[in-house]
Design an enzyme around this catalytic site. Structure first.
Site, mmCIF file in Angstrom:
data_model
loop_
_atom_site.group_PDB
_atom_site.id
_atom_site.type_symbol
_atom_site.label_atom_id
_atom_site.label_comp_id
_atom_site.label_asym_id
_atom_site.label_seq_id
_atom_site.Cartn_x
_atom_site.Cartn_y
_atom_site.Cartn_z
ATOM 1 N N ARG A 117 0.825 -1.247 -0.012
ATOM 2 C CA ARG A 117 0.160 -0.023 0.165
ATOM 3 C C ARG A 117 0.866 1.209 0.123
ATOM 4 O O ARG A 117 1.033 1.858 0.965
ATOM 5 C CB ARG A 117 -0.969 -0.198 1.076
ATOM 6 C CG ARG A 117 -1.624 -1.399 1.047
ATOM 7 C CD ARG A 117 -2.763 -1.200 2.312
ATOM 8 N NE ARG A 117 -4.138 -0.679 1.475
ATOM 9 C CZ ARG A 117 -5.030 -0.626 1.970
ATOM 10 N NH1 ARG A 117 -5.559 -0.917 3.287
ATOM 11 N NH2 ARG A 117 -6.445 0.019 1.331
ATOM 12 N N GLN A 122 -1.665 3.383 -5.437
ATOM 13 C CA GLN A 122 -3.054 3.972 -5.419
ATOM 14 C C GLN A 122 -4.040 3.711 -6.452
ATOM 15 O O GLN A 122 -5.019 3.408 -6.282
ATOM 16 C CB GLN A 122 -2.734 5.152 -4.774
ATOM 17 C CG GLN A 122 -2.216 5.706 -3.323
ATOM 18 C CD GLN A 122 -2.268 7.058 -3.101
ATOM 19 O OE1 GLN A 122 -2.161 7.985 -4.061
ATOM 20 N NE2 GLN A 122 -2.218 7.264 -1.886
ATOM 21 N N ASP A 125 -5.262 0.235 -6.047
ATOM 22 C CA ASP A 125 -5.593 -0.621 -4.666
ATOM 23 C C ASP A 125 -7.085 -0.866 -4.822
ATOM 24 O O ASP A 125 -7.918 -0.022 -4.502
ATOM 25 C CB ASP A 125 -5.239 0.760 -3.856
ATOM 26 C CG ASP A 125 -5.436 0.133 -2.247
ATOM 27 O OD1 ASP A 125 -6.073 -0.795 -2.089
ATOM 28 O OD2 ASP A 125 -5.293 0.900 -1.543
ATOM 29 N N SER A 128 -9.034 -0.130 -1.212
ATOM 30 C CA SER A 128 -9.462 1.152 -1.059
ATOM 31 C C SER A 128 -10.791 1.517 -2.098
ATOM 32 O O SER A 128 -11.742 2.163 -1.417
ATOM 33 C CB SER A 128 -8.365 2.395 -1.348
ATOM 34 O OG SER A 128 -7.317 2.014 -0.606
ATOM 35 N N TYR A 223 -3.709 -0.869 8.095
ATOM 36 C CA TYR A 223 -4.855 -1.923 8.608
ATOM 37 C C TYR A 223 -4.526 -1.652 10.205
ATOM 38 O O TYR A 223 -3.580 -0.931 10.662
ATOM 39 C CB TYR A 223 -4.252 -3.204 8.465
ATOM 40 C CG TYR A 223 -4.847 -3.622 7.094
ATOM 41 C CD1 TYR A 223 -6.126 -3.894 6.886
ATOM 42 C CD2 TYR A 223 -3.913 -3.687 6.153
ATOM 43 C CE1 TYR A 223 -6.695 -4.451 5.824
ATOM 44 C CE2 TYR A 223 -4.462 -4.012 4.679
ATOM 45 C CZ TYR A 223 -5.790 -4.578 4.714
ATOM 46 O OH TYR A 223 -6.181 -5.074 3.496
#
Length: 367
Positions: A117, A122, A125, A128, A223
């Site tokens: 991550r 991004q 991802d 997300s 996380y």
């Protein structure tokens, strides 16, 4: 180069690629096979895929003829594959036997939920992009179940107090839940073990519940991490104080490869007033309450507890669009400009989400 798109299991509404994503691949000279009916639950029929340049095939033909297979979930036919590349969201830390089986068959597996991550990752991802939808839908689902208003109302017949919402976890899903709940007029409190998210929470108009002494989660990829016993006791006390006042609770806390932490005890549940609602997004890994059941709504002493870790599938078209864009961005790392396979193992993202290769499980954490 041939890429195949498989139809997902009956309970899944999403599809790996929408027609617009297929167009982007066919322009590079890549052949795209799509299983008949793959996009129907996301509101795209076979004709629209054909117009985008895809070839509609039976499931067996797609599985046997594709160099790269796109399937969000593990699928039974994978047990008979030979040297194919699989790309999806396979939760390898929970599906270790499946990964070991695929490794024995010589399958190369990329599980996008294991992408490092980082800033560079991004655009691909998937966690997300799908969590954003989950946070949004969690609030709407709670609003439907909750038997009272969310916003404050002042009427000739009397005043209605705003709903009080407690959100446990301020990751992508939690932040979107805050924004949605605030737009609906609720009063929102948020708990997270990471002090760094306090500013984001407050910028969205919510109150941040602080508990000092949390373990450093800066290297956990967004996380939660396991906490000390002393911290957990203080955390439970603060959550208990807030939950007793809350009308809606949305829980999102998960730890990769481990059972979701129990944040709401039975004692806390008993302190909530009848008619309250809990939406537990962590249900697939056990849930954040001791009575959560995945894909079920449990009525516990007047409190509705909804276990749903696949809320993104309730918005199949947009969820598929975002997921497909993530997949396209990842494919750019393993396919060159001429549309040929180019597995660059020196790329930290390619290596980081590769689970099986050369007949073995190669991802260190899955090992």
């Amino acid at each position: 180069m041939t890429i195949g798109v498989l139809k997902e299991p009956s309970e899944e509404t999403r599809v790996s690629l929408l027609p617009e994503a297929v167009t982007a691949l066919t322009k590079k000279g890549i052949t795209v096979f799509v299983e008949s009916g793959a996009g129907e639950k996301a509101f795209y029929n076979d004709d629209e895929y054909v117009k985008a340049g895809a070839v509609i095939k039976s499931r067996g033909e797609v599985v046997q003829s594709s160099d790269i297979l796109l399937a969000i979930h593990p699928f039974p036919e994978a047990a008979n594959l030979k040297t194919t590349i699989l790309i999806g969201v396979y939760q390898p830390l929970f599906n270790v036997p499946v990964m070991q089986q695929w490794a024995k068959q010589g399958v190369i597996t990329f599980s996008l939920d294991m992408l490092p991550r980082t800033t560079r990752a991004q655009s691909m991802d998937v966690l997300s992009s799908q969590a954003n939808i989950a946070g949004y839908k969690a609030v709407l689902q709670a609003a439907n179940l909750y038997g009272r208003y969310f916003p404050m109302f002042m009427t000739a017949a009397g005043s209605i107090a705003p709903a009080k919402i407690l959100i446990l976890g301020a990751g992508v899903a939690g932040l979107q839940a805050i924004a949605t709940a605030r737009r609906l007029g609720a009063v929102v409190e948020v708990f997270d073990t990471r002090p760094a998210v306090k500013e984001e929470v407050m910028s969205l108009g919510a109150k941040f519940i602080e508990v000092e002494g949390a373990a450093d989660a800066s290297k956990a990829g967004g996380y939660a991490v396991e906490q000390s016993t002393d911290y957990q006791q203080r955390q439970q006390q603060r959550i208990a104080e807030s939950i007793a006042k809350a009308d809606i609770v949305i829980t999102t806390a998960q730890i990769p490869g481990k059972k979701a932490p129990i944040l709401i005890s039975e004692e806390m549940l008993q302190s909530m007033r009848k008619g309250s609602v809990i939406i537990d997004i962590a249900a697939a890994t056990g849930g954040n309450t001791p009575v959560t059941k995945n894909n079920q709504t449990v009525l516990y002493k007047g409190v509705h507890i909804v276990g749903d870790s696949n809320l993104a599938a309730s918005m199949p078209s947009d969820a598929s669009k975002l997921y497909g864009k993530n997949v396209l961005n990842f494919l750019q790392l393993i396919i060159d400009k001429e549309g040929k396979l180019n597995l660059n193992w020196n790329d930290d993202l390619v290596k980081g989400c590769c689970i099986t290769n050369n007949g073995e499980v190669v991802h260190e954490r899955v090992k």
